[in-house]
Structure formats: structure tokens, C-alpha cells
Write an enzyme that holds these catalytic residues in place. Structure first.
Site, PDB file in Angstrom:
ATOM      1  N   GLU A 273      13.975 -22.076   5.153  1.00 46.44           N
ATOM      2  CA  GLU A 273      15.288 -22.731   5.060  1.00 46.44           C
ATOM      3  C   GLU A 273      15.215 -24.162   5.612  1.00 46.44           C
ATOM      4  OE1 GLU A 273      17.107 -19.276   7.035  1.00 46.44           O
ATOM      5  OE2 GLU A 273      18.595 -19.289   5.429  1.00 46.44           O
TER       6      GLU A 273
ATOM      7  N   GLU B 160      14.289 -11.747   5.207  1.00 51.23           N
ATOM      8  CA  GLU B 160      15.376 -11.213   6.029  1.00 51.23           C
ATOM      9  C   GLU B 160      15.774  -9.804   5.635  1.00 51.23           C
ATOM     10  OE1 GLU B 160      15.176 -14.286   4.923  1.00 51.23           O
ATOM     11  OE2 GLU B 160      15.869 -15.709   6.422  1.00 51.23           O
TER      12      GLU B 160
ATOM     13  N   ALA C 226      13.688 -17.642  12.108  1.00 50.32           N
ATOM     14  CA  ALA C 226      14.515 -17.526  13.313  1.00 50.32           C
ATOM     15  C   ALA C 226      13.743 -16.677  14.318  1.00 50.32           C
ATOM     16  CB  ALA C 226      15.837 -16.864  12.960  1.00 50.32           C
TER      17      ALA C 226
ATOM     18  N   GLY D 180      14.057 -18.601   8.337  1.00 51.52           N
ATOM     19  CA  GLY D 180      14.582 -19.895   8.777  1.00 51.52           C
ATOM     20  C   GLY D 180      13.572 -21.032   8.609  1.00 51.52           C
TER      21      GLY D 180
END
Ligand code: DAK
Length: 255
Positions: free
Chosen positions: A110, A130, A62, A107
Site C-alpha cells: 500500500e 490481509e 502493518a 501495508g
């Protein structure tokens, strides 16, 4: 545009192209990805390959710079949106392959986890870091990772935030293959093996396996029986069984 949709033969290729931020997932990248997944879903692509531009990063996660300073309700809304975008990838009617060409963090991993298959270049580095930011994964990582590598290993990776190399990722089943040379070519070659089969049977097989991890065994067996019966009703099944009887190669038509 930071998301490029191109074609290589019968395969769609989505490339994250934001090298100045190591292909990080900003809000606008997520929106572009959603559009690209919809376009691929409605196309006659035999498979989708997802990769990153350049040799350094698949996707560094992210966009941390965008996450800073947002309200809780904005974060909640964005997490739900990011999860929904990756669910579109997970549920495409054709198989998908992540060609992990470098860093796949947060992310980015992911995104790869929402693909049906993962192939990594030998120098790739992966992880869910994270926790080092005081966060936890927000785009499906806590749910898909244990389904792929099991609870014990997922807890280790998510709670330590440590980085894996491609060799360890292969050993624990996080990636299906490590590419010796060009990872995009390896991903396409992996996708090409499905050309011999019909898309409905491929999709039913994938869906049956994925549901196995969501439900108790007796319900899973019922799902398998239902999806098996659905497959049995396709023209491809008739063709496959007839071809066997006639000692010839089947010609599947995805019907
Ligand atoms: N976001 C934004 N920019 C990034 C970035 C990222 N994730 N990763 C790298 N960049 C930028 C760097 O800031 C740098 O930009 P400039 O300073 O040049 O302007 C440029 O990309 C090159 O990066 P480096 O200079 O750091 O490159 P190095 O080769 O030295 O290091 C690295 C590469 C991948 C080891 C390092 O960049 C790194 O550690 N990056 C961060 C990895 C990471 O922690 N990723 C994020 C995981 S957290 C949620 C939704 C989602 C999530 C959480 C909540 N909600 C909506 C609630 C998920 C979060 C994550 O994904």
C-alpha cells in the site's frame, strides 16, 4: 529512528530501516514517515525515492504484533491515520518512486501504491495477504489497487491474498519496471528523467490522470481543460513554447 531521510544529488531518499521486523509499519514508523513526507514536501527535492533497508524486505506490512488486541475504535483511528499518512505521499508536489527491494506485503504494498511509480528488483515478492489474517487492507489498498491494475485483478489479489513475483507484477502493470541490478540506482535513474521538465507541469499531469479514475468522463474532461489552462499560465509553458520556436532547449524554472 526507523525512517531515514537522506539525499542523493537532487533526490530525497526515504529508507525504512527496521530489518528485525522486515521494515514493518509500526505506529512509530508511520509517525516518522509522516514527518519525513512533510520535510520532503517543503524541500526542493526533484523527486522522492522510498525504499527498505537491506536486501530482504521493502516492507512486510502493518506491524501485526501491534494490531493484536486493540479495540475497534483504536483500529478505526489507526486506519484513518495510516491512510492520511499515505495520502501525504500520494499528494507530494514532486514525483515519487518506490524502489521495491524485496518483500512488499500488505501495508508495504500500500505504501508502494501511494508512490507515483514502482520499480522492483527481479526477486521481489508482493501481495495483499490481509485476508489470510481475517482482515482486509486498511491503508488504501482496496482503493488504489483497482485504480492501478483494474477491478478484476484487484479482486483476485485481495480475495486470494496470493503472492506475485516481479515478472507478473510487471505484466499486470503493478510495477512500471523490473530492475536488472541495483533497484535504488534504477529508481534514481527513473526519477532523473523528470529533471528535464518543470515540477508544476509534472504535478498537473499526475493530478489530471489520477482524477480521471474518480469522476465521470465529462467531468474529467472539464478537469483536464482547467488544469491544462493552469499549466498554460506558467512561466515554464511560455519558456517551453518559446524554446521550441527558437529551436533551443527549454530552461524550466518551476514557475
Ligand atoms: N509485522 C511484524 N513483524 C513482522 C512482520 C509484520 N508484518 N513480518 C515479519 N515480521 C517479523 C517476524 O515476526 C520475524 O520476527 P521474529 O520472529 O524473528 O521476532 C521477523 O520479522 C522475520 O520474519 P520471518 O522469520 O517470518 O521471515 P521469513 O523470511 O521466514 O518470512 C515473510 C518472510 C515476509 C514471508 C513473513 O515474515 C511474513 O509472511 N510476514 C507477514 C506478511 C504479512 O502478512 N504482512 C501483513 C499484511 S496485513 C489496519 C491497518 C492496516 C492493515 C490492516 C488493518 N487497521 C488499522 C484496522 C494492514 C495490515 C497488513 O499489512
Amino acid at each position: 529512528m526507523s525512517v531515514k531521510l537522506t539525499w542523493q544529488d537532487e533526490f530525497a531518499v526515504i529508507t525504512l530501516d527496521r530489518p528485525q521486523a522486515l521494515n514493518a509499519l509500526s505506529a512509530s514508523v508511520l509517525r516518522e514517515l509522516a514527518q519525513a513526507f512533510d520535510e520532503v514536501a517543503g524541500s526542493n527535492a526533484r523527486a522522492l525515492i522510498v525504499t527498505g533497508a537491506g536486501v530482504k524486505a521493502f516492507c512486510a506490512g502493518a506491524d501485526i504484533k501491534e494490531l493484536v488486541g486493540r479495540s475497534l475504535s483504536e483500529q478505526r483511528r489507526d486506519a484513518a491515520y495510516g491512510q492520511a499518512v499515505l495520502a501525504r505521499l500520494d499528494e507530494l508536489p514532486m514525483p515519487s518512486v518506490a524502489a521495491i527491494n524485496g518483500y512488499a506485503f500488505g501495508g508495504g504494498l500500500e505504501l508502494a501504491l501511494a508512490c507515483t511509480f514502482r520499480i522492483a528488483v527481479a526477486t521481489a515478492k508482493m501481495g495483499l495477504p490481509e485476508i489470510k489474517l481475517g482482515l482486509i487492507p486498511g491503508y488504501g489498498g482496496t482503493q488504489r489497487l483497482p485504480r492501478v491494475i483494474g477491478e478484476a485483478r484487484a479482486l483476485d489479489l485481495i480475495m486470494s491474498g496470493r503472492t506475485l513475483d516481479a515478472e507478473e507484477a510487471l505484466r499486470i502493470g503493478l510495477v512500471h519496471r523490473v530492475a536488472e541490478g541495483d533497484v535504488l540506482a534504477a529508481a534514481i535513474s527513473n526519477a532523473r528523467q523528470f529533471n528535464a521538465y518543470g515540477l508544476p507541469a509534472l504535478r498537473l499531469a499526475r493530478d489530471a490522470v489520477k482524477r480521471a479514475l474518480d469522476v465521470p468522463l465529462h467531468e474529467g474532461l472539464k478537469i483536464e481543460a482547467d488544469l491544462n489552462t493552469l499549466a498554460f499560465q506558467t512561466q515554464d509553458a511560455l519558456e517551453g513554447m518559446n524554446a521550441f520556436m527558437q529551436k533551443r532547449k527549454p530552461k524550466f524554472t518551476d514557475r
